[in-house]
Write an enzyme that holds these catalytic residues in place. Structure first.
Site, PDB file in Angstrom:
ATOM      1  NE  ARG A 238      -4.333  -1.057   0.129  1.00  0.00           N
ATOM      2  CZ  ARG A 238      -4.530  -2.054  -0.738  1.00  0.00           C
ATOM      3  NH1 ARG A 238      -3.607  -2.367  -1.614  1.00  0.00           N
ATOM      4  NH2 ARG A 238      -5.651  -2.741  -0.732  1.00  0.00           N
TER       5      ARG A 238
ATOM      6  CG  HIS B 263      -3.112   0.050  -6.503  1.00  0.00           C
ATOM      7  ND1 HIS B 263      -3.381   0.648  -5.295  1.00  0.00           N
ATOM      8  CD2 HIS B 263      -3.358  -1.266  -6.301  1.00  0.00           C
ATOM      9  CE1 HIS B 263      -3.765  -0.259  -4.409  1.00  0.00           C
ATOM     10  NE2 HIS B 263      -3.758  -1.441  -5.005  1.00  0.00           N
TER      11      HIS B 263
HETATM   12  P1  NDP Z   1      -2.215 -11.134   4.728  1.00  0.00           P
HETATM   13  O1  NDP Z   1      -3.209 -10.505   5.610  1.00  0.00           O
HETATM   14  O2  NDP Z   1      -2.398 -12.562   4.302  1.00  0.00           O
HETATM   15  O3  NDP Z   1      -0.747 -11.056   5.397  1.00  0.00           O
HETATM   16  C1  NDP Z   1      -0.227  -9.901   5.945  1.00  0.00           C
HETATM   17  C2  NDP Z   1       1.202 -10.156   6.384  1.00  0.00           C
HETATM   18  O4  NDP Z   1       1.737  -8.940   6.912  1.00  0.00           O
HETATM   19  C3  NDP Z   1       1.308 -11.203   7.504  1.00  0.00           C
HETATM   20  O5  NDP Z   1       2.464 -11.969   7.354  1.00  0.00           O
HETATM   21  C4  NDP Z   1       1.413 -10.326   8.749  1.00  0.00           C
HETATM   22  O6  NDP Z   1       2.073 -10.935   9.849  1.00  0.00           O
HETATM   23  C5  NDP Z   1       2.242  -9.178   8.220  1.00  0.00           C
HETATM   24  N1  NDP Z   1       2.065  -8.008   9.078  1.00  0.00           N
HETATM   25  C6  NDP Z   1       0.928  -7.314   9.347  1.00  0.00           C
HETATM   26  N2  NDP Z   1       1.173  -6.324  10.225  1.00  0.00           N
HETATM   27  C7  NDP Z   1       2.484  -6.394  10.521  1.00  0.00           C
HETATM   28  C8  NDP Z   1       3.329  -5.666  11.391  1.00  0.00           C
HETATM   29  N3  NDP Z   1       2.877  -4.659  12.147  1.00  0.00           N
HETATM   30  N4  NDP Z   1       4.623  -6.029  11.469  1.00  0.00           N
HETATM   31  C9  NDP Z   1       5.097  -7.058  10.724  1.00  0.00           C
HETATM   32  N5  NDP Z   1       4.343  -7.800   9.879  1.00  0.00           N
HETATM   33  C10 NDP Z   1       3.052  -7.468   9.790  1.00  0.00           C
HETATM   34  O7  NDP Z   1      -2.090 -10.197   3.469  1.00  0.00           O
HETATM   35  P2  NDP Z   1      -1.874 -10.581   1.924  1.00  0.00           P
HETATM   36  O8  NDP Z   1      -0.582 -11.311   1.792  1.00  0.00           O
HETATM   37  O9  NDP Z   1      -3.086 -11.218   1.368  1.00  0.00           O
HETATM   38  O10 NDP Z   1      -1.779  -9.120   1.279  1.00  0.00           O
HETATM   39  C11 NDP Z   1      -0.832  -8.171   1.724  1.00  0.00           C
HETATM   40  C12 NDP Z   1      -1.197  -6.789   1.218  1.00  0.00           C
HETATM   41  O11 NDP Z   1      -0.916  -6.667  -0.174  1.00  0.00           O
HETATM   42  C13 NDP Z   1      -2.686  -6.420   1.300  1.00  0.00           C
HETATM   43  O12 NDP Z   1      -3.050  -6.043   2.608  1.00  0.00           O
HETATM   44  C14 NDP Z   1      -2.777  -5.267   0.320  1.00  0.00           C
HETATM   45  O13 NDP Z   1      -2.539  -4.058   0.987  1.00  0.00           O
HETATM   46  C15 NDP Z   1      -1.644  -5.552  -0.659  1.00  0.00           C
HETATM   47  N6  NDP Z   1      -2.143  -5.863  -2.012  1.00  0.00           N
HETATM   48  C16 NDP Z   1      -1.780  -5.049  -3.052  1.00  0.00           C
HETATM   49  C17 NDP Z   1      -2.187  -5.321  -4.326  1.00  0.00           C
HETATM   50  C18 NDP Z   1      -1.729  -4.501  -5.477  1.00  0.00           C
HETATM   51  O14 NDP Z   1      -2.243  -4.677  -6.587  1.00  0.00           O
HETATM   52  N7  NDP Z   1      -0.765  -3.629  -5.297  1.00  0.00           N
HETATM   53  C19 NDP Z   1      -3.069  -6.465  -4.624  1.00  0.00           C
HETATM   54  C20 NDP Z   1      -3.369  -7.272  -3.471  1.00  0.00           C
HETATM   55  C21 NDP Z   1      -2.927  -6.958  -2.213  1.00  0.00           C
HETATM   56  P3  NDP Z   1       1.530 -12.306  10.515  1.00  0.00           P
HETATM   57  O15 NDP Z   1       1.957 -13.392   9.548  1.00  0.00           O
HETATM   58  O16 NDP Z   1       2.226 -12.377  11.789  1.00  0.00           O
HETATM   59  O17 NDP Z   1       0.047 -12.166  10.600  1.00  0.00           O
HETATM   60  C1  OXD Z   2      -6.002  -5.413  -3.145  1.00  0.00           C
HETATM   61  C2  OXD Z   2      -5.580  -4.446  -4.162  1.00  0.00           C
HETATM   62  O1  OXD Z   2      -5.939  -5.112  -1.959  1.00  0.00           O
HETATM   63  O2  OXD Z   2      -5.850  -4.672  -5.361  1.00  0.00           O
HETATM   64  O3  OXD Z   2      -6.403  -6.538  -3.533  1.00  0.00           O
HETATM   65  O4  OXD Z   2      -4.943  -3.457  -3.818  1.00  0.00           O
END
Ligand code: NDP
Ligand code: OXD
Length: 316
Positions: A231, A279
Site C-alpha cells: 500500500r 496500482h
Molecule cells: P495477509 O493478511 O495474508 O498477510 C499480511 C502479512 O503482513 C502477515 O504476514 C502479517 O504478519 C504481516 N504483518 C501485518 N502487520 C504487521 C506488522 N505490524 N509487522 C510485521 N508484519 C506485519 O495479506 P496478503 O498477503 O493477502 O496481502 C498483503 C497486502 O498486499 C494487502 O493487505 C494489500 O494491501 C496488498 N495488495 C496489493 C495489491 C496490489 O495490486 N498492489 C493487490 C493485493 C494486495 P503475521 O503473519 O504475523 O500475521
Molecule cells: C487489493 C488491491 O488489496 O488490489 O487486492 O490493492
C-alpha cells in the site's frame, strides 16, 4: 434465478464500474447498488471497495462484509463499520498475479534492465558484471498469502529469501524474522526489499528513510532495491526519492503511492531510477473472485464458518 430466502447483497464500490461484479453476483443473489435508506433491513451482505463513509453503519441485518481486494484498509478507514465479520480476498488467481509481479520486478532489477535501457538509448555496447540469484538476498515484508507465495517463487529461482512478519512464521527455505526486534536484522540481511504488508496503524509510514538506511549495501551492487506492491501509505514517497539520491537505494519499483493516482506534479514520475505501475500488481478479477464469495455466503448460511476473516484488533 435468485431465491428470496438467500441473503440480499449490497454491492458498494467507488472508483470503477461494478457491472461485471453485479452480473456475476446476480446469478445467485439479489443485488442492489444502494441501500433503500440508511437503515435498509433487507441487506444481509455487503461486497465493497472503498465504500462511501457511513454507508454500512446502520444496516440492522448486515451479516458479513466481503472485500473486493486482499487489503481491507479501504473498509477499516470508516470507523463506523459495524462489528460483523469482514472477509478478505485470498484466491489463487490474485496470488498468481502478485507472484508474477514480484518475480518480474526482482528479475528486472537483478538483471540490470535500467542500466541496459540507458545503454541502448546511447547505443553503448557494454556487458557489466553479472551475479547469480543465489548471491542476492530478497527480503519480503509481510508473509501472508501473497508474501509466502512470492517467497517460494523467488526461492525456487535460486534467490536467498528472508521474510518479516508480525508473529513468528515458518516458510520452507526462507529465513524468517518477526516483530520489532527482528526488523533491523532482517533489513541488514536484505539486498532487494519487497513490501507486501497490509496498511494498519502499526505499518503506516514504515517504509521511511530510517528503515531504508538499514538495508544491506554490498560492494558492487550499487545500493539496495525497493519494490512496494503493498500500500502507498506504508511508504514516505519523499524518503524514497531521498534514499535514491543519497545512494542508499540503487533503484525502486513502486506500484502504490501515498496519493493515488500519483499526482502529475510528483517527482517520482520522472525519476530515472523508479519504475512506476498504477496500482496494478494484482488485479481483482470478478470472474475468479465472485464464485468464491458466493460459495462463502452459501456455506455461511449452512452454519459453516467464513474463511479469511479479518482480525479487527490487528487491522488486517
Ligand atoms: P495477509 O493478511 O495474508 O498477510 C499480511 C502479512 O503482513 C502477515 O504476514 C502479517 O504478519 C504481516 N504483518 C501485518 N502487520 C504487521 C506488522 N505490524 N509487522 C510485521 N508484519 C506485519 O495479506 P496478503 O498477503 O493477502 O496481502 C498483503 C497486502 O498486499 C494487502 O493487505 C494489500 O494491501 C496488498 N495488495 C496489493 C495489491 C496490489 O495490486 N498492489 C493487490 C493485493 C494486495 P503475521 O503473519 O504475523 O500475521
Ligand atoms: C487489493 C488491491 O488489496 O488490489 O487486492 O490493492
Amino acid at each position: 434465478m435468485p431465491t428470496l430466502d438467500k441473503g440480499r447483497v449490497l454491492l458498494a464500490v467507488t472508483g470503477f464500474h461494478p457491472q461485471r461484479w453485479r452480473e456475476l453476483l446476480s446469478t445467485e443473489r439479489e443485488v442492489v447498488l444502494e441501500p433503500n435508506g440508511p437503515a435498509d433491513p433487507s441487506i444481509d451482505y455487503a461486497v465493497v471497495w472503498k465504500q462511501k463513509p457511513n454507508l454500512l453503519t446502520k444496516l440492522p441485518n448486515l451479516r458479513a462484509i466481503f472485500s473486493i481486494g486482499a487489503g481491507v484498509d479501504h473498509i477499516m478507514a470508516d470507523k463506523t463499520v459495524p462489528d460483523v465479520p469482514i472477509v478478505k480476498v485470498v484466491a489463487d488467481n490474485l496470488t498468481q498475479h502478485m507472484v508474477e509481479f514480484v518475480v518480474w520486478r526482482v528479475l528486472d532489477h537483478h538483471r540490470q534492465a535500467m542500466l541496459y535501457e540507458g545503454q541502448q538509448k546511447k547505443k553503448v555496447w557494454h556487458e557489466p558484471p553479472q551475479r547469480t540469484a543465489n548471491d542476492i538476498s530478497v527480503g519480503i515484508m509481510g508473509l501472508g498469502s501473497l508474501g509466502r507465495a512470492a517467497a517460494l517463487a523467488l526461492s525456487s529461482l535460486g534467490f536467498r529469501v528472508n521474510g518479516w512478519s508480525r508473529r513468528e512464521q515458518q516458510v520452507a527455505g526462507v529465513s524468517t524474522f518477526s516483530g520489532n526486534n527482528g526488523l533491523v536484522p532482517f533489513l541488514n540481511a536484505t539486498d532487494i526489499l519487497v513490501v507486501l504488508l497490509p496498511l494498519t496503524p502499526a505499518t503506516q509510514g514504515i517504509v521511511n528513510y530510517g528503515l531504508l538506511k538499514e538495508l544491506r549495501r554490498r560492494n558492487g551492487l550499487g545500493g539496495a532495491v525497493l519494490i512496494n506492491a503493498g500500500r502507498g501509505r506504508l511508504q514516505k514517497d519523499a524518503d524514497i526519492v531521498r534514499a535514491l539520491d543519497d545512494g542508499i537505494l540503487k533503484e525502486a519499483s513502486l506500484d502504490v503511492f501515498e496519493v493515488e493516482p500519483l499526482p502529475k506534479t510528483s517527482p517520482i514520475w520522472n525519476h530515472p531510477r523508479i519504475f512506476v505501475t498504477p496500482h496494478a500488481a494484482a488485479t481483482s478479477d470478478p470472474n475468479h473472485l465472485v464464485p468464491i464469495m458466493l460459495r462463502q455466503m452459501a456455506a455461511f448460511e449452512r452454519g459453516e464458518p467464513l474463511d479469511n476473516v479479518v482480525d479487527r484488533s490487528a487491522g488486517y
